[in-house]
Design a protein around this motif. Structure first.
Motif, PDB file in Angstrom:
ATOM      1  N   PHE A 115       0.840  -1.200   0.000  1.00  0.00           N
ATOM      2  CA  PHE A 115       0.000   0.000   0.000  1.00  0.00           C
ATOM      3  C   PHE A 115       0.880   1.256   0.000  1.00  0.00           C
ATOM      4  N   LYS A 116       1.902   1.212   0.838  1.00  0.00           N
ATOM      5  CA  LYS A 116       2.798   2.363   0.963  1.00  0.00           C
ATOM      6  C   LYS A 116       3.548   2.604  -0.349  1.00  0.00           C
ATOM      7  N   LYS A 117       4.018   1.493  -0.934  1.00  0.00           N
ATOM      8  CA  LYS A 117       4.772   1.594  -2.175  1.00  0.00           C
ATOM      9  C   LYS A 117       3.905   2.226  -3.271  1.00  0.00           C
ATOM     10  N   LEU A 118       2.668   1.752  -3.373  1.00  0.00           N
ATOM     11  CA  LEU A 118       1.773   2.261  -4.416  1.00  0.00           C
ATOM     12  C   LEU A 118       1.441   3.736  -4.153  1.00  0.00           C
ATOM     13  N   CYS A 210     -11.680   2.944  -4.890  1.00  0.00           N
ATOM     14  CA  CYS A 210     -11.466   3.310  -3.491  1.00  0.00           C
ATOM     15  C   CYS A 210     -10.758   2.136  -2.799  1.00  0.00           C
ATOM     16  N   VAL A 211      -9.573   2.368  -2.238  1.00  0.00           N
ATOM     17  CA  VAL A 211      -8.807   1.247  -1.677  1.00  0.00           C
ATOM     18  C   VAL A 211      -8.551   1.357  -0.166  1.00  0.00           C
ATOM     19  N   SER A 212      -9.349   2.187   0.500  1.00  0.00           N
ATOM     20  CA  SER A 212      -9.249   2.179   1.962  1.00  0.00           C
ATOM     21  C   SER A 212     -10.631   2.452   2.535  1.00  0.00           C
ATOM     22  N   ARG A 213     -10.821   2.099   3.801  1.00  0.00           N
ATOM     23  CA  ARG A 213     -12.077   2.406   4.491  1.00  0.00           C
ATOM     24  C   ARG A 213     -11.718   3.019   5.832  1.00  0.00           C
ATOM     25  N   SER A 214     -12.583   3.961   6.281  1.00  0.00           N
ATOM     26  CA  SER A 214     -12.308   4.547   7.595  1.00  0.00           C
ATOM     27  C   SER A 214     -13.528   4.469   8.498  1.00  0.00           C
ATOM     28  N   SER A 215     -14.621   3.839   8.005  1.00  0.00           N
ATOM     29  CA  SER A 215     -15.836   3.823   8.823  1.00  0.00           C
ATOM     30  C   SER A 215     -15.926   2.562   9.691  1.00  0.00           C
ATOM     31  N   ILE A 220      -6.586  -4.336   7.667  1.00  0.00           N
ATOM     32  CA  ILE A 220      -5.153  -4.090   7.854  1.00  0.00           C
ATOM     33  C   ILE A 220      -4.946  -2.583   7.889  1.00  0.00           C
ATOM     34  N   PRO A 221      -4.425  -2.056   8.992  1.00  0.00           N
ATOM     35  CA  PRO A 221      -4.271  -0.602   9.076  1.00  0.00           C
ATOM     36  C   PRO A 221      -3.294  -0.076   8.018  1.00  0.00           C
ATOM     37  N   VAL A 222      -3.624   1.063   7.435  1.00  0.00           N
ATOM     38  CA  VAL A 222      -2.660   1.755   6.569  1.00  0.00           C
ATOM     39  C   VAL A 222      -1.626   2.319   7.545  1.00  0.00           C
ATOM     40  N   ASP A 223      -0.374   1.864   7.448  1.00  0.00           N
ATOM     41  CA  ASP A 223       0.538   2.155   8.569  1.00  0.00           C
ATOM     42  C   ASP A 223       0.958   3.619   8.652  1.00  0.00           C
ATOM     43  N   PHE A 224       0.791   4.357   7.542  1.00  0.00           N
ATOM     44  CA  PHE A 224       1.165   5.773   7.655  1.00  0.00           C
ATOM     45  C   PHE A 224      -0.065   6.661   7.879  1.00  0.00           C
ATOM     46  N   ASP A 225      -1.242   6.061   8.021  1.00  0.00           N
ATOM     47  CA  ASP A 225      -2.461   6.840   8.259  1.00  0.00           C
ATOM     48  C   ASP A 225      -3.478   5.910   8.914  1.00  0.00           C
TER      49      ASP A 225
END
Ligand code: MSP
Length: 656
Positions: A115-118, A210-215, A220-225
């Motif tokens: 995820f970070k790389k992309l 859309c490749v993340s969810r926050s609700s 898997i946590p996005v490690d930088f956010d």
């Protein structure tokens, strides 16, 4: 007895979709594992160096919700379901080399790196999402994509999603993907599914995904956010490379180097889109070669359509196995499913198939061959080489089968491959009728010919059994053993006359008994009725199983626990759940009302020593003053067990 593999033909990496750990998988999901397993087994025997991966998809909103409803943490919930899935795969003989779970630590770490790389290379950017989300499919949709306001894939309700999110630039790779389709016309099998992808998704233009969810949190946590978790499909699809030890940090495992790119992803028709659009695009962005093929199989349905718990028509593999055995179930699902369409399963048709194919054609051939070998030659089958013209047709059918089966397997036409094998057995049964060994046996002068006839049958069976092994492995092994024949190498399937003199077993086992449909259906219906009754029962009211906050030792010390001996016990009229217990605590006698009547009878409890809270404020239950509380363990199903001292100790003893 193992087939020797001598001519390694190269690597063959095959995967199934990874099953959601949202609940027990039905026979439809299990079919896919059996299908891929039969291919893995076939290619292993055919001399390939096979790697077969399956596993579980454990994150996402649906699973978070299910866990909550079950009063469990998501991790506890997925641990339970993943092990249930693995048990079912094992029960039907799925010979995986790797069972991956998306909660595995190395998978999680690699997904975070990807995820970070992309993100760092600009393929993923931050924005906000406004649209619709189908939780059961874990799919995003725009207003215009909805069908009558519902999910266009499954027809269920969608939820409005309005949240800050990361997006993947899909459109950037659309032309390259189209070119890949053109250069690799067999990438998507069957071709009808490819046309669907091109016409419904690629041609209208790909939207950024859309490749993340926050609700919700279970992902898997996005490690930088860490407000965000990785979209479950990006997480799930990467299992195919993380399971080989791809690490995204330059330290990839040798396995990954050996087996990637994958030969085939075996998936259901509903998720072909994810495997032939999203997945190849993610791989292109990571500069990783694309899988060679994606086979989108049809669905195994009930007569009235989809299986659903609410309709009470779900069929599970373990129930089928209980009634018919593992190999019969494997055989049924593999033959019931056409290559490019849906198949139907009913209990009645399973019985019919067992009777017609497995008992009448296959089992009967094995048992007749063994019985005649015993009767006429004391079990010793020898090639006396007394040939007749009629033998040739049998030999041709047997020795030409491998090429036909192999071609069908390469085209993912599994039921056709099996029917090629069955035609060997049909031909052999016909050969018995044609040669009439019981007539030959009447004349001593025919003994040589009779021996050759039986030899031809054993040799034909040896070829047929080797070919049938990937589909019903245990039965074939049993049959090889009973015939006294070493399992045949796949290189030798086009040759006739290799078997040495054999000695068949004197006590053959019936491989598939003919079933009385009416009788079996009576038992099946009884089981279904009981299950439905069970399901209709109000669910047990569980106590609060959620994790409690930490406490100080002083908090715990406030609770007085003692060992109590039950000296009298009776049911409380007006209540199904409560019992009135009289307990001895050293010098003291007390009355306690306890909700354990469904778990224990009064007779059972009298004389038992158990643990009790003695300083709880007394309270009236059903008009009886209760002076304490019996301590019990309770599992997820609401089953109770009281706690008793490990060795006998005086009542009134303190517990701390
Ligand atoms: N978790 C996703 C797959 C992720 S792969 C990176 C998923 N899971 S699932 O549990 O819903 O389905 C697992 C597989 O079973 C899918 O390939 C799906 O198409 C297949 N099937 C689900 N129902 C089925 C039938 N009734 N019949 C045949 N296959 C079925 O999708």
């Amino acid at each position: 007895m193992h087939l020797e593999v001598t001519n390694l033909k190269g690597k063959y990496y095959i995967t199934t979709a990874i099953a959601y750990t949202s609940g027990k998988p039905h026979i439809g999901n299990t079919y896919e594992a059996i299908l891929a397993d039969s291919m893995a087994r076939f290619y292993r025997l055919d001399g390939y160096d096979v790697r077969f991966q399956t596993g579980t998809d454990e994150h996402g909103q649906k699973i978070e919700e299910k866990a909550k409803n079950a009063n469990k943490t998501p991790q506890q919930f997925v641990d339970g379901v993943a092990s249930e899935i693995r048990d079912i795969w094992d029960m039907v003989g799925v010979s995986y080399d790797k069972f991956i779970r998306t909660t595995d630590n190395d998978h999680v770490k690699t997904v975070q790196r990807i995820f970070k790389k992309l993100y760092e290379q600009g393929d993923i950017y931050k924005g906000s999402y406004e649209g619709w989300y189908c939780t059961p499919c874990e799919s995003f949709w725009t207003e215009s994509q909805l069908k009558d306001g519902k999910c266009p894939d499954c027809g269920r309700e969608v939820k409005k999603a309005n949240e800050e999110a990361y997006f993947f630039k899909m459109s950037k790779y659309a032309d390259r993907l189209m070119k890949y389709y053109e250069d690799n016309p067999d990438f998507i099998v069957p071709v009808s599914r490819k046309n669907e992808m091109v016409n419904n998704f690629l041609k209208p233009g790909l939207q950024d995904l859309c490749v993340s969810r926050s609700s919700f949190k279970w992902g898997i946590p996005v490690d930088f956010d860490d407000k965000h978790v990785v979209y479950v499909w990006l997480d799930a699809l990467t299992n195919y490379i993380t399971g080989l030890g791809y690490t995204a940090d330059g330290n990839d495992d040798q396995l990954y180097k050996d087996y990637w790119p994958c030969n085939v992803h075996v998936v259901g028709k509903d998720i072909v889109r994810f495997h032939t659009i999203y997945w190849p695009i993610f791989l292109m962005a990571l500069d990783i070669p694309l899988p060679k093929q994606v086979y989108g199989h049809g669905w195994l349905l009930q007569e009235g359509g989809k299986m659903s718990k609410s309709k009470g028509n779900v069929i599970y593999a373990d129930d089928l196995v209980k009634f018919f055995g593992k190999d019969a179930v494997r055989y049924y699902v593999l033959t019931a499913m056409p290559h490019d369409n849906d198949g139907i399963i009913t209990w009645e048709s399973v019985i019919e198939t067992i009777n017609s194919d497995l008992a009448n054609v296959f089992g009967n051939l094995v048992s007749r061959t063994i019985a005649m070998s015993n009767k006429y030659f004391d079990g010793k089958v020898e090639n006396t080489n007394v040939k007749e013209a009629i033998d040739q047709e049998l030999k041709d059918v047997a020795t030409s089968a491998y090429a036909k089966v192999s071609k069908k397997m390469g085209e993912y036409k599994i039921s056709d491959a099996i029917s090629e094998i069955m035609s060997i057995f049909r031909r052999a049964n016909k050969y018995i009728d044609e040669t009439a060994p019981w007539v030959l046996a009447k004349e001593e002068s025919n003994r040589g010919r009779l021996a050759t006839v039986l030899y031809n049958l054993v040799e034909t069976l040896s070829i047929g059994l080797a070919l049938l092994t990937p589909f019903i492995p245990d039965t074939c092994k049993k049959a090889f053993d009973m015939l006294g024949v070493t399992a045949r190498d796949y290189q030798d399937l086009d040759k006739f006359g290799l078997t040495e003199t054999t000695k068949v077993t004197a006590t053959p086992e019936i491989l598939f008994a003919r079933l009385d449909s009416a009788k079996v259906m009576e038992q099946v219906n009884k089981m279904i009725e009981e299950k439905n009754k069970e399901q209709a029962k109000p669910q047990v009211q569980l106590h609060d199983h959620s994790l409690k906050p930490q406490i100080e030792i002083d908090d715990f010390a406030k609770v007085q626990l003692k060992i109590a001996k039950v000296i009298a016990c009776e049911k409380i009229e007006k209540s199904k759940k409560l019992l009135k217990l009289t307990v001895q605590l050293g010098e003291e006698t007390r009355t306690v009302v306890s909700g354990i009547a469904l778990a224990y009878s009064p007779e059972y409890l009298i004389g038992k020593k158990l643990m009790m809270v003695t300083n709880l404020k007394p309270c009236k239950l059903c008009g009886i003053m209760s002076e304490g509380m019996i301590v019990c363990a309770e599992n997820d199903k609401g089953e109770l067990a009281f706690l008793t001292p490990e060795r006998d100790i005086e009542d009134g003893s303190q517990v701390f």
